[in-house]
Design a protein around this motif. Sequence first.
Motif, PDB file in Angstrom:
ATOM      1  N   ARG A  84      -1.824   5.181   7.001  1.00 47.84           N
ATOM      2  CA  ARG A  84      -0.568   4.058   7.290  1.00 47.84           C
ATOM      3  C   ARG A  84       0.574   4.857   6.261  1.00 47.84           C
ATOM      4  O   ARG A  84       1.939   4.882   6.654  1.00 47.84           O
ATOM      5  CB  ARG A  84      -0.831   2.887   6.567  1.00 47.84           C
ATOM      6  CG  ARG A  84      -1.870   2.073   7.379  1.00 47.84           C
ATOM      7  CD  ARG A  84      -1.958   0.622   7.048  1.00 47.84           C
ATOM      8  NE  ARG A  84      -2.361   0.488   5.617  1.00 47.84           N
ATOM      9  CZ  ARG A  84      -3.599   0.296   5.264  1.00 47.84           C
ATOM     10  NH1 ARG A  84      -4.580   0.331   6.189  1.00 47.84           N
ATOM     11  NH2 ARG A  84      -3.930   0.032   4.074  1.00 47.84           N
ATOM     12  N   VAL A  85       0.335   5.591   5.094  1.00 43.91           N
ATOM     13  CA  VAL A  85       1.429   6.016   4.364  1.00 43.91           C
ATOM     14  C   VAL A  85       2.164   6.933   4.980  1.00 43.91           C
ATOM     15  O   VAL A  85       3.301   7.056   5.312  1.00 43.91           O
ATOM     16  CB  VAL A  85       0.975   6.778   3.210  1.00 43.91           C
ATOM     17  CG1 VAL A  85       2.095   7.194   2.354  1.00 43.91           C
ATOM     18  CG2 VAL A  85       0.404   5.237   1.992  1.00 43.91           C
ATOM     19  N   LEU A  86       1.252   8.166   5.749  1.00 41.14           N
ATOM     20  CA  LEU A  86       1.956   9.153   6.189  1.00 41.14           C
ATOM     21  C   LEU A  86       2.667   8.896   7.540  1.00 41.14           C
ATOM     22  O   LEU A  86       3.535   9.622   8.028  1.00 41.14           O
ATOM     23  CB  LEU A  86       0.889  10.199   6.619  1.00 41.14           C
ATOM     24  CG  LEU A  86       0.077  10.978   5.311  1.00 41.14           C
ATOM     25  CD1 LEU A  86      -1.062  11.918   5.819  1.00 41.14           C
ATOM     26  CD2 LEU A  86       1.312  11.436   4.495  1.00 41.14           C
ATOM     27  N   ALA A  87       2.155   7.829   8.109  1.00 36.71           N
ATOM     28  CA  ALA A  87       2.899   7.297   9.477  1.00 36.71           C
ATOM     29  C   ALA A  87       4.182   6.861   9.107  1.00 36.71           C
ATOM     30  O   ALA A  87       5.388   7.129   9.803  1.00 36.71           O
ATOM     31  CB  ALA A  87       2.264   6.175  10.158  1.00 36.71           C
ATOM     32  N   ASP A 119       1.047  -1.306   0.045  1.00 34.45           N
ATOM     33  CA  ASP A 119      -0.125  -0.090  -0.023  1.00 34.45           C
ATOM     34  C   ASP A 119       0.897   1.182   0.173  1.00 34.45           C
ATOM     35  O   ASP A 119       0.537   2.267  -0.874  1.00 34.45           O
ATOM     36  CB  ASP A 119      -0.968   0.100   1.209  1.00 34.45           C
ATOM     37  CG  ASP A 119      -2.120  -0.909   1.109  1.00 34.45           C
ATOM     38  OD1 ASP A 119      -2.577  -1.189  -0.066  1.00 34.45           O
ATOM     39  OD2 ASP A 119      -2.801  -0.951   2.108  1.00 34.45           O
ATOM     40  N   VAL A 120       1.899   1.300   0.858  1.00 33.93           N
ATOM     41  CA  VAL A 120       2.651   2.434   0.964  1.00 33.93           C
ATOM     42  C   VAL A 120       3.500   2.701  -0.290  1.00 33.93           C
ATOM     43  O   VAL A 120       3.614   3.661  -0.864  1.00 33.93           O
ATOM     44  CB  VAL A 120       3.557   2.184   2.162  1.00 33.93           C
ATOM     45  CG1 VAL A 120       4.878   3.498   2.158  1.00 33.93           C
ATOM     46  CG2 VAL A 120       2.919   2.124   3.463  1.00 33.93           C
ATOM     47  N   LEU A 175      -4.377  12.006   9.614  1.00 31.90           N
ATOM     48  CA  LEU A 175      -3.592  12.224   8.722  1.00 31.90           C
ATOM     49  C   LEU A 175      -2.706  13.457   8.799  1.00 31.90           C
ATOM     50  O   LEU A 175      -1.549  13.446   8.489  1.00 31.90           O
ATOM     51  CB  LEU A 175      -4.552  12.680   7.289  1.00 31.90           C
ATOM     52  CG  LEU A 175      -5.126  11.181   6.576  1.00 31.90           C
ATOM     53  CD1 LEU A 175      -5.679  10.393   7.561  1.00 31.90           C
ATOM     54  CD2 LEU A 175      -5.757  11.866   5.313  1.00 31.90           C
ATOM     55  N   VAL A 176      -3.129  14.618   9.445  1.00 33.47           N
ATOM     56  CA  VAL A 176      -2.446  15.795   9.667  1.00 33.47           C
ATOM     57  C   VAL A 176      -2.701  16.265  11.077  1.00 33.47           C
ATOM     58  O   VAL A 176      -3.849  16.372  11.327  1.00 33.47           O
ATOM     59  CB  VAL A 176      -2.941  17.056   8.541  1.00 33.47           C
ATOM     60  CG1 VAL A 176      -2.161  18.304   8.801  1.00 33.47           C
ATOM     61  CG2 VAL A 176      -2.989  16.702   7.180  1.00 33.47           C
ATOM     62  N   VAL A 177      -1.903  16.298  11.912  1.00 37.19           N
ATOM     63  CA  VAL A 177      -1.842  16.749  13.319  1.00 37.19           C
ATOM     64  C   VAL A 177      -1.146  17.927  13.813  1.00 37.19           C
ATOM     65  O   VAL A 177       0.026  17.716  14.131  1.00 37.19           O
ATOM     66  CB  VAL A 177      -1.152  15.443  14.154  1.00 37.19           C
ATOM     67  CG1 VAL A 177      -1.729  15.645  15.492  1.00 37.19           C
ATOM     68  CG2 VAL A 177      -1.948  14.084  13.456  1.00 37.19           C
ATOM     69  N   PRO A 178      -1.951  18.929  13.306  1.00 30.98           N
ATOM     70  CA  PRO A 178      -1.382  20.368  13.945  1.00 30.98           C
ATOM     71  C   PRO A 178      -1.450  20.528  15.319  1.00 30.98           C
ATOM     72  O   PRO A 178      -2.031  19.963  16.082  1.00 30.98           O
ATOM     73  CB  PRO A 178      -1.986  21.314  13.030  1.00 30.98           C
ATOM     74  CG  PRO A 178      -3.562  20.720  13.196  1.00 30.98           C
ATOM     75  CD  PRO A 178      -3.099  19.153  12.743  1.00 30.98           C
ATOM     76  N   ARG A 179      -0.480  21.295  15.680  1.00 34.23           N
ATOM     77  CA  ARG A 179      -0.252  21.621  16.957  1.00 34.23           C
ATOM     78  C   ARG A 179      -1.407  22.938  17.303  1.00 34.23           C
ATOM     79  O   ARG A 179      -1.794  23.496  16.290  1.00 34.23           O
ATOM     80  CB  ARG A 179       1.114  22.281  17.576  1.00 34.23           C
ATOM     81  CG  ARG A 179       1.520  23.524  16.968  1.00 34.23           C
ATOM     82  CD  ARG A 179       3.076  23.893  17.405  1.00 34.23           C
ATOM     83  NE  ARG A 179       3.445  25.214  16.641  1.00 34.23           N
ATOM     84  CZ  ARG A 179       3.225  26.164  17.320  1.00 34.23           C
ATOM     85  NH1 ARG A 179       2.477  26.621  18.169  1.00 34.23           N
ATOM     86  NH2 ARG A 179       3.741  27.255  16.482  1.00 34.23           N
TER      87      ARG A 179
END
Length: 239
Positions: free
Chosen positions: A184-187, A99-100, A144-148
């Motif tokens: 999964r890809v972004l991780a 997948d990645v 997917l996106v984890v902003p502060r």
Amino acid sequence: MWLRPVDLAREHGLSTQAVRNYEEAGILPPAGRSPHGYRRYSPRHAAALRAFLALVPAHGHPTAAAVMRAVNGGAVDEALRLIDESHVRLAGDRNTLQDVEDALRGLAPQRAPEAEPGVTFIGPLAHRLGLRPATLRTWERAGLVVPRRDARTGYRVYGSADVRDALLAHQLRRGGHGLDRIARVLAEVRTAGGPEPLQAALEEWRGRLRARGLAMLTAAAALDAYLCPAADAVATPAG
């Protein structure tokens, strides 16, 4: 033919205490005893030790130990179930790797994160991507996106790595990938430090999976060699 603990230990570079520990843990069947109380092992104990040590790199120590305890307790079906589960995990890891790789293959080149502004907020980022802010919030909930969060205002603050992840997520979504797959890809991208370093990590990952698969073949042969005498005894009626 009787074997001493040191005879089993020497073949594998183990200590005699390790051999005794394996017996006490049920990894080896119980040893016989001499008239003076010394442990006496047989070639079957040697085969059990070979099987266990082959199972460890293939399935991990806990599963290898559980398989041997099941076999020694006569629960061969339980041992096979544990091995089946381990094969399923390996297949799942292979699918994730695929997948990645498939996802990264379809990515268009992006500017390096250092070329992006230091920080941005949800409105400007959504405008840049042609999305609604609600979409970015959905991506955040999916990991997917984890902003502060700004400590004073509580607003979402997207750093250069967050912008990179948003750009990658946007491309992958346009390529038809689901949120779980993109996560999964972004991780993997975050772990590797970016898409480019991820290529080397994927090669290493592929090598580990290949090694596990080959180790499973070796372990199957060793376990079969240990099981065969028991299977023969069951199949051959007592005379």
